[in-house]
Design a protein around this motif. Structure first.
Motif, mmCIF file in Angstrom:
data_model
loop_
_atom_site.group_PDB
_atom_site.id
_atom_site.type_symbol
_atom_site.label_atom_id
_atom_site.label_comp_id
_atom_site.label_asym_id
_atom_site.label_seq_id
_atom_site.Cartn_x
_atom_site.Cartn_y
_atom_site.Cartn_z
ATOM 1 N N ILE A 128 43.425 77.946 -4.287
ATOM 2 C CA ILE A 128 43.421 79.402 -4.146
ATOM 3 C C ILE A 128 43.586 80.053 -5.508
ATOM 4 O O ILE A 128 42.854 80.979 -5.877
ATOM 5 C CB ILE A 128 44.521 79.858 -3.172
ATOM 6 C CG1 ILE A 128 44.238 79.316 -1.761
ATOM 7 C CG2 ILE A 128 44.643 81.391 -3.155
ATOM 8 C CD1 ILE A 128 45.449 79.352 -0.831
ATOM 9 N N ARG A 129 44.553 79.571 -6.275
ATOM 10 C CA ARG A 129 44.793 80.119 -7.615
ATOM 11 C C ARG A 129 43.537 79.959 -8.486
ATOM 12 O O ARG A 129 43.138 80.895 -9.198
ATOM 13 C CB ARG A 129 45.993 79.416 -8.259
ATOM 14 C CG ARG A 129 46.386 80.024 -9.591
ATOM 15 C CD ARG A 129 47.635 79.392 -10.171
ATOM 16 N NE ARG A 129 48.821 79.935 -9.513
ATOM 17 C CZ ARG A 129 49.678 79.214 -8.794
ATOM 18 N NH1 ARG A 129 49.505 77.928 -8.635
ATOM 19 N NH2 ARG A 129 50.722 79.781 -8.249
ATOM 20 N N HIS A 130 42.893 78.803 -8.392
ATOM 21 C CA HIS A 130 41.668 78.538 -9.153
ATOM 22 C C HIS A 130 40.573 79.533 -8.762
ATOM 23 O O HIS A 130 39.877 80.081 -9.629
ATOM 24 C CB HIS A 130 41.218 77.089 -8.912
ATOM 25 C CG HIS A 130 39.981 76.693 -9.645
ATOM 26 N ND1 HIS A 130 39.897 76.662 -11.016
ATOM 27 C CD2 HIS A 130 38.763 76.315 -9.178
ATOM 28 C CE1 HIS A 130 38.685 76.275 -11.368
ATOM 29 N NE2 HIS A 130 37.979 76.070 -10.270
ATOM 30 N N THR A 167 37.116 83.996 -10.170
ATOM 31 C CA THR A 167 36.553 85.302 -9.819
ATOM 32 C C THR A 167 36.742 86.280 -10.965
ATOM 33 O O THR A 167 35.795 86.960 -11.374
ATOM 34 C CB THR A 167 37.226 85.867 -8.551
ATOM 35 O OG1 THR A 167 37.032 84.961 -7.467
ATOM 36 C CG2 THR A 167 36.658 87.221 -8.196
ATOM 37 N N ARG A 168 37.945 86.345 -11.483
ATOM 38 C CA ARG A 168 38.241 87.331 -12.525
ATOM 39 C C ARG A 168 37.623 86.970 -13.868
ATOM 40 O O ARG A 168 37.271 87.853 -14.644
ATOM 41 C CB ARG A 168 39.746 87.511 -12.656
ATOM 42 C CG ARG A 168 40.293 88.239 -11.434
ATOM 43 C CD ARG A 168 41.725 88.613 -11.560
ATOM 44 N NE ARG A 168 42.096 89.443 -10.416
ATOM 45 C CZ ARG A 168 43.107 90.261 -10.403
ATOM 46 N NH1 ARG A 168 43.880 90.363 -11.475
ATOM 47 N NH2 ARG A 168 43.374 90.974 -9.335
ATOM 48 N N ARG A 169 37.471 85.693 -14.128
ATOM 49 C CA ARG A 169 36.924 85.273 -15.418
ATOM 50 C C ARG A 169 35.404 85.186 -15.415
ATOM 51 O O ARG A 169 34.737 85.656 -16.337
ATOM 52 C CB ARG A 169 37.522 83.924 -15.828
ATOM 53 C CG ARG A 169 37.097 83.499 -17.241
ATOM 54 C CD ARG A 169 37.575 82.123 -17.598
ATOM 55 N NE ARG A 169 36.861 81.141 -16.790
ATOM 56 C CZ ARG A 169 37.412 80.066 -16.227
ATOM 57 N NH1 ARG A 169 38.701 79.827 -16.385
ATOM 58 N NH2 ARG A 169 36.700 79.240 -15.516
ATOM 59 N N ASP A 170 34.846 84.575 -14.343
ATOM 60 C CA ASP A 170 33.418 84.259 -14.341
ATOM 61 C C ASP A 170 32.603 85.051 -13.324
ATOM 62 O O ASP A 170 31.378 84.968 -13.325
ATOM 63 C CB ASP A 170 33.222 82.760 -14.083
ATOM 64 C CG ASP A 170 33.897 81.898 -15.142
ATOM 65 O OD1 ASP A 170 33.980 82.333 -16.308
ATOM 66 O OD2 ASP A 170 34.357 80.800 -14.800
ATOM 67 N N GLY A 171 33.277 85.752 -12.416
ATOM 68 C CA GLY A 171 32.565 86.599 -11.477
ATOM 69 C C GLY A 171 32.409 86.004 -10.091
ATOM 70 O O GLY A 171 32.768 84.852 -9.820
#
Length: 166
Positions: free
Chosen positions: A97-99, A104-108
């Protein structure tokens, strides 16, 4: 804002990880989920990750009961959250989940979709596309670092509209 019945979740998952107003209010708003995702990225620990997953699934499931012969949400929500937080182990589920939130926030959204899809390294048990895209949506939609386009929730209606649009 979605209504949910916290009592249905007790015994399946630890709803005590949620901010106390969510069970008391018996409603979950998108803003609540954006706040929970922010806590995960702020490093608030494993309980924040668990709360995010429970919140997303409760928001997607609603009350999960039948009223006057009509379905009011997905009755499998508590089971779905329990499976996602347990398999292959609780620690691995939290890591996945953390990954997914970080990706999402880094790569979209597209990268997050790939890691959460069948065979992806962050695939969560019992979390099909309509639920894991809710996780992607709340993880990236309000984060200024999320690459564009912003995440969408892919349910059957959105999928059909995208197919029709080419």
């Amino acid at each position: 804002e979605v209504q949910w019945i916290p009592d249905r979740w007790i015994g399946r998952v630890d709803i005590d990880t949620l901010p106390e107003q969510l069970p008391r209010r018996r409603r979950i708003r998108r803003r609540d989920l954006f706040d929970l995702a922010g806590q995960v990225t702020a490093g608030c620990g494993d309980p924040a990750v668990v709360a995010l997953l429970i919140g997303v699934v409760a928001w997607g499931s609603g009350n999960g009961v039948r009223r006057a012969g009509m379905s009011d949400g997905d009755p499998r929500g508590p089971w779905r959250a329990q499976q996602a937080l347990s398999l292959p182990s609780p620690a691995q589920a939290i890591t996945r989940i953390r990954h997914a939130v970080e990706i999402t926030r880094r790569d979209g959204a597209q990268a997050a979709y790939a890691v959460l899809s069948r065979g992806g390294p962050a695939k969560l048990a019992a979390m099909g596309e309509s639920f894991f895209t809710k996780l992607i949506y709340v993880s990236g939609h309000r984060a200024p670092t999320t690459p564009r386009p912003l995440p969408l929730i892919l349910d059957n209606n959105v999928r059909k509209a995208l197919v029709r649009a080419g």
